[in-house]
Design a protein around this motif. Structure first.
Motif, PDB file in Angstrom:
ATOM      1  N   ASN A   1       0.872  -1.274   0.090  1.00 58.23           N
ATOM      2  CA  ASN A   1      -0.016  -0.060   0.003  1.00 58.23           C
ATOM      3  C   ASN A   1       0.798   1.302  -0.071  1.00 58.23           C
ATOM      4  O   ASN A   1       0.327   2.237  -0.500  1.00 58.23           O
ATOM      5  CB  ASN A   1      -1.013   0.101   1.161  1.00 58.23           C
ATOM      6  CG  ASN A   1      -1.973  -1.148   1.021  1.00 58.23           C
ATOM      7  OD1 ASN A   1      -2.249  -1.572   0.112  1.00 58.23           O
ATOM      8  ND2 ASN A   1      -2.531  -1.535   2.204  1.00 58.23           N
ATOM      9  N   ALA A   2       2.163   1.082   0.594  1.00 57.32           N
ATOM     10  CA  ALA A   2       2.852   2.286   0.678  1.00 57.32           C
ATOM     11  C   ALA A   2       3.265   2.756  -0.656  1.00 57.32           C
ATOM     12  O   ALA A   2       3.460   4.004  -1.100  1.00 57.32           O
ATOM     13  CB  ALA A   2       4.013   1.920   1.469  1.00 57.32           C
ATOM     14  N   LYS A   3       3.317   1.842  -1.744  1.00 55.48           N
ATOM     15  CA  LYS A   3       4.167   2.264  -2.795  1.00 55.48           C
ATOM     16  C   LYS A   3       2.847   2.977  -3.618  1.00 55.48           C
ATOM     17  O   LYS A   3       2.997   3.792  -4.457  1.00 55.48           O
ATOM     18  CB  LYS A   3       4.166   1.097  -3.687  1.00 55.48           C
ATOM     19  CG  LYS A   3       4.888   0.988  -5.219  1.00 55.48           C
ATOM     20  CD  LYS A   3       5.217  -0.121  -5.537  1.00 55.48           C
ATOM     21  CE  LYS A   3       5.881   0.066  -7.078  1.00 55.48           C
ATOM     22  NZ  LYS A   3       6.323  -1.154  -7.315  1.00 55.48           N
ATOM     23  N   LEU A   4       1.491   2.398  -3.441  1.00 54.30           N
ATOM     24  CA  LEU A   4       0.401   2.830  -4.233  1.00 54.30           C
ATOM     25  C   LEU A   4       0.072   4.537  -3.746  1.00 54.30           C
ATOM     26  O   LEU A   4      -0.263   5.294  -4.385  1.00 54.30           O
ATOM     27  CB  LEU A   4      -0.749   2.168  -3.717  1.00 54.30           C
ATOM     28  CG  LEU A   4      -1.693   2.095  -4.329  1.00 54.30           C
ATOM     29  CD1 LEU A   4      -1.550   1.535  -5.963  1.00 54.30           C
ATOM     30  CD2 LEU A   4      -3.198   1.272  -3.950  1.00 54.30           C
ATOM     31  N   LYS A   5       0.696   4.890  -2.454  1.00 54.51           N
ATOM     32  CA  LYS A   5       0.537   6.182  -2.137  1.00 54.51           C
ATOM     33  C   LYS A   5       1.138   7.097  -2.947  1.00 54.51           C
ATOM     34  O   LYS A   5       0.852   8.401  -2.961  1.00 54.51           O
ATOM     35  CB  LYS A   5       0.812   6.401  -0.629  1.00 54.51           C
ATOM     36  CG  LYS A   5      -0.075   5.855   0.435  1.00 54.51           C
ATOM     37  CD  LYS A   5       0.086   6.170   1.932  1.00 54.51           C
ATOM     38  CE  LYS A   5      -0.536   5.678   2.761  1.00 54.51           C
ATOM     39  NZ  LYS A   5       0.305   4.922   3.762  1.00 54.51           N
ATOM     40  N   ASN A   6       2.300   6.525  -3.360  1.00 55.40           N
ATOM     41  CA  ASN A   6       3.028   7.335  -4.334  1.00 55.40           C
ATOM     42  C   ASN A   6       2.684   7.269  -5.860  1.00 55.40           C
ATOM     43  O   ASN A   6       3.310   8.114  -6.545  1.00 55.40           O
ATOM     44  CB  ASN A   6       4.391   6.970  -4.303  1.00 55.40           C
ATOM     45  CG  ASN A   6       5.190   7.331  -3.183  1.00 55.40           C
ATOM     46  OD1 ASN A   6       4.666   8.196  -2.478  1.00 55.40           O
ATOM     47  ND2 ASN A   6       6.471   6.977  -2.987  1.00 55.40           N
TER      48      ASN A   6
ATOM     49  N   ASP B   1      -3.580  -0.773  -8.871  1.00 56.11           N
ATOM     50  CA  ASP B   1      -3.345  -1.680  -7.746  1.00 56.11           C
ATOM     51  C   ASP B   1      -2.157  -2.001  -7.074  1.00 56.11           C
ATOM     52  O   ASP B   1      -1.156  -1.661  -7.458  1.00 56.11           O
ATOM     53  CB  ASP B   1      -3.568  -3.240  -8.575  1.00 56.11           C
ATOM     54  CG  ASP B   1      -5.023  -3.402  -9.331  1.00 56.11           C
ATOM     55  OD1 ASP B   1      -6.017  -3.061  -8.423  1.00 56.11           O
ATOM     56  OD2 ASP B   1      -5.163  -3.568 -10.517  1.00 56.11           O
ATOM     57  N   PRO B   2      -2.138  -2.316  -5.859  1.00 49.18           N
ATOM     58  CA  PRO B   2      -0.869  -2.587  -5.234  1.00 49.18           C
ATOM     59  C   PRO B   2      -0.064  -3.738  -5.620  1.00 49.18           C
ATOM     60  O   PRO B   2      -0.842  -4.618  -5.944  1.00 49.18           O
ATOM     61  CB  PRO B   2      -1.260  -2.461  -3.666  1.00 49.18           C
ATOM     62  CG  PRO B   2      -2.564  -3.155  -3.615  1.00 49.18           C
ATOM     63  CD  PRO B   2      -3.127  -2.564  -4.967  1.00 49.18           C
TER      64      PRO B   2
END
Ligand SMILES: [Zn+2]
Ligand SMILES: [Zn+2]
Length: 488
Positions: free
Chosen positions: A355-360, A370-371
């Protein structure tokens, strides 16, 4: 050796108390526990605990003195609960032989003190004379899975023994097992070594060969010897076992040296030949010790926060860097199997969404919504340093099979799977319950990939013109697992 029950504050020792205590230490007694009897002697008991490092006590009111248990006594006991030398609530219980206090009052005072024990997480030291039925009824009623303790000077029948063991209590024996007329051999034999403790009940109950004299803690060795004779094991074994039991029940400090001696005294499945004093060869089969916590097959859920750490090396430019995706929620399941006391094998699955990557995503043009998903199957072995502790520490290591679905930085979906390995450390808490063992495990695990990925990185800051990069990845997972080992 630990004398788990000695009234060394009694007047009988006024003349030579210090010498008597020194004699006990000289004979190898490591610690003495004084169970308090009545409020007017509380201070005397506490001052002995202050004077001697190895003297501990229980705070409580004996059934003989049940009439003296009032709010003031209760408050005094409560105020002592944080003292490092007060290790139990006791001596409490029922005594219908002497009947010094009315039965109703005895029962009421017993229950109030059992409640204190549960409230403050202390074991209880229980006295029982001719009151088997009421005692077991009350203990059954009060046992909510948290009550621990010992039935001291155990002299009841086999049914009461079984009930006490079922209720998770320890059993302590004293001088009367050494008497010629004793009918307790069978009871001693039926008590598992994992639950036995020794005591003198000084100044009473003097064991043979000193029967008739005043009793004192240095005589506790005769109780150990008698138990060894009945169980047909060495006295050293009884001493190691009872010392361990007393330390873990009362939470006494455990010396590392004692722990190491304990380890060497317990070959797991030793079967070797020894010579006895006469030089004849005899076969010695070390009996298997019952394990205080039954752990065979367990299962349960895990939660973790997964930090994904990537090292990036550009293949087209002279660039290298790391980046991490922090605090991704991970959930999983484990099945554990304990082939040996100190070994736990854990087979499980853990799923993480990045999810952290998705925030970016909005900062990286074209990143999908999609994460990334990481599913890892692990086979881990935990080597447990002190499996008989309430809290056990371990190191772990094993293999992973990782399946990644990466919505990669070059915006192309990639599937990847590979073998990896894991390493970790942590501790577990052994909680016996009516329904089996409950074991929360706190573990910090590192998962390593063995294969690097090559991908094209988007041409955005700080990766302008990096082109194709090689990514190596590891995962850091502080993890909480709760295992349930049902009874078989
Ligand atoms: Zn007693
Ligand atoms: Zn006593």
């Amino acid at each position: 050796m630990i004398d788990t029950h000695a009234h060394i504050d009694a007047d009988a020792f006024d003349e030579d108390r210090d010498e008597m205590i020194q004699r006990a230490f000289d004979q190898g007694v490591e610690a003495i526990i004084i169970p308090a009897i009545e409020p007017k002697r509380f201070e005397g008991v506490l001052s002995l605990c202050t004077k001697y490092d190895a003297v501990y006590c229980g705070m409580g009111v004996h059934p003989h003195n049940a009439n003296d248990f009032d709010n003031q006594a209760e408050t005094f006991i409560i105020n002592q609960m944080s003292s490092p030398k007060v290790k139990a609530i006791g001596e409490i219980g029922l005594d219908y032989y002497y009947d010094f206090a009315p039965k109703d009052i005895q029962k009421q005072v017993f229950r109030r003190q059992l409640h204190l024990a549960k409230e403050f997480g202390k074991p209880v030291i229980i006295h029982n004379r001719e009151s088997d039925a009421d005692l077991i009824t009350i203990l059954k009623d009060e046992q909510n899975g948290e009550l621990t303790g010992v039935l001291h000077c155990f002299s009841s029948n086999i049914n009461i023994l079984q009930s006490a063991l079922d209720l998770n209590f320890h059993i302590s024996f004293t001088g009367n097992i050494t008497y010629k007329k004793s009918i307790l051999d069978e009871i001693v034999k039926a008590t598992p070594l994992s639950r036995i403790m020794i005591e003198t009940d000084s100044p009473y109950m003097t064991p043979v060969p000193h029967r008739g004299k005043r009793n004192e803690p240095s005589f506790v060795q005769y109780i150990a010897q008698k138990i060894a004779d009945i169980h047909q094991v060495s006295v050293e074994e009884i001493i190691t076992m009872t010392t361990h039991n007393a330390k873990s029940l009362f939470g006494l400090p455990i010396l590392l040296i004692g722990f190491l001696i304990g380890l060497t005294a317990f070959p797991m499945y030793a079967q070797d030949e020894q010579e006895d004093e006469r030089g004849e060869e005899i076969e010695v089969v070390a009996p298997q010790k019952p394990f205080p916590y039954s752990r065979f097959i367990g299962f349960g859920p895990s939660v973790a926060t997964n930090t994904i750490v990537e090292t990036l090396t550009s293949l087209d430019a002279n660039q290298r860097g790391t980046r991490s995706w922090d605090g991704n929620p991970a959930f999983g399941l484990s099945i554990a199997y304990n082939p040996l006391e100190f070994l736990m094998v854990d087979l499980g699955l853990m799923n993480t969404r990045n999810n952290a990557k998705l925030k970016n995503a909005d900062k990286v043009p074209g990143t999908p919504t999609d994460p990334d998903v990481y599913t890892v199957a692990h086979l881990t072995a935990r080597a447990i340093a002190n499996p008989r502790g309430k809290v056990s520490f371990f190191l772990s290591g094993g293999l992973n099979y990782l399946s990644k679905r990466v919505y990669a930085t070059n915006v192309e979906f990639t599937d990847d799977s590979q073998l990896g390995f894991n390493a970790g450390a942590g501790f577990m808490v052994n909680i016996p319950t009516e329904y089996g063992m409950l074991i929360p495990i706190a573990e910090w695990r590192l998962d390593f990939e063995t294969k690097n990925n090559v991908t094209r990185i988007p041409n955005v800051s700080p990766y302008n013109s990096w082109g194709n990069v090689e990514i190596s990845t590891f995962y850091s997972l502080p993890k909480l697992t709760i295992l349930w080992y049902p009874k078989f």
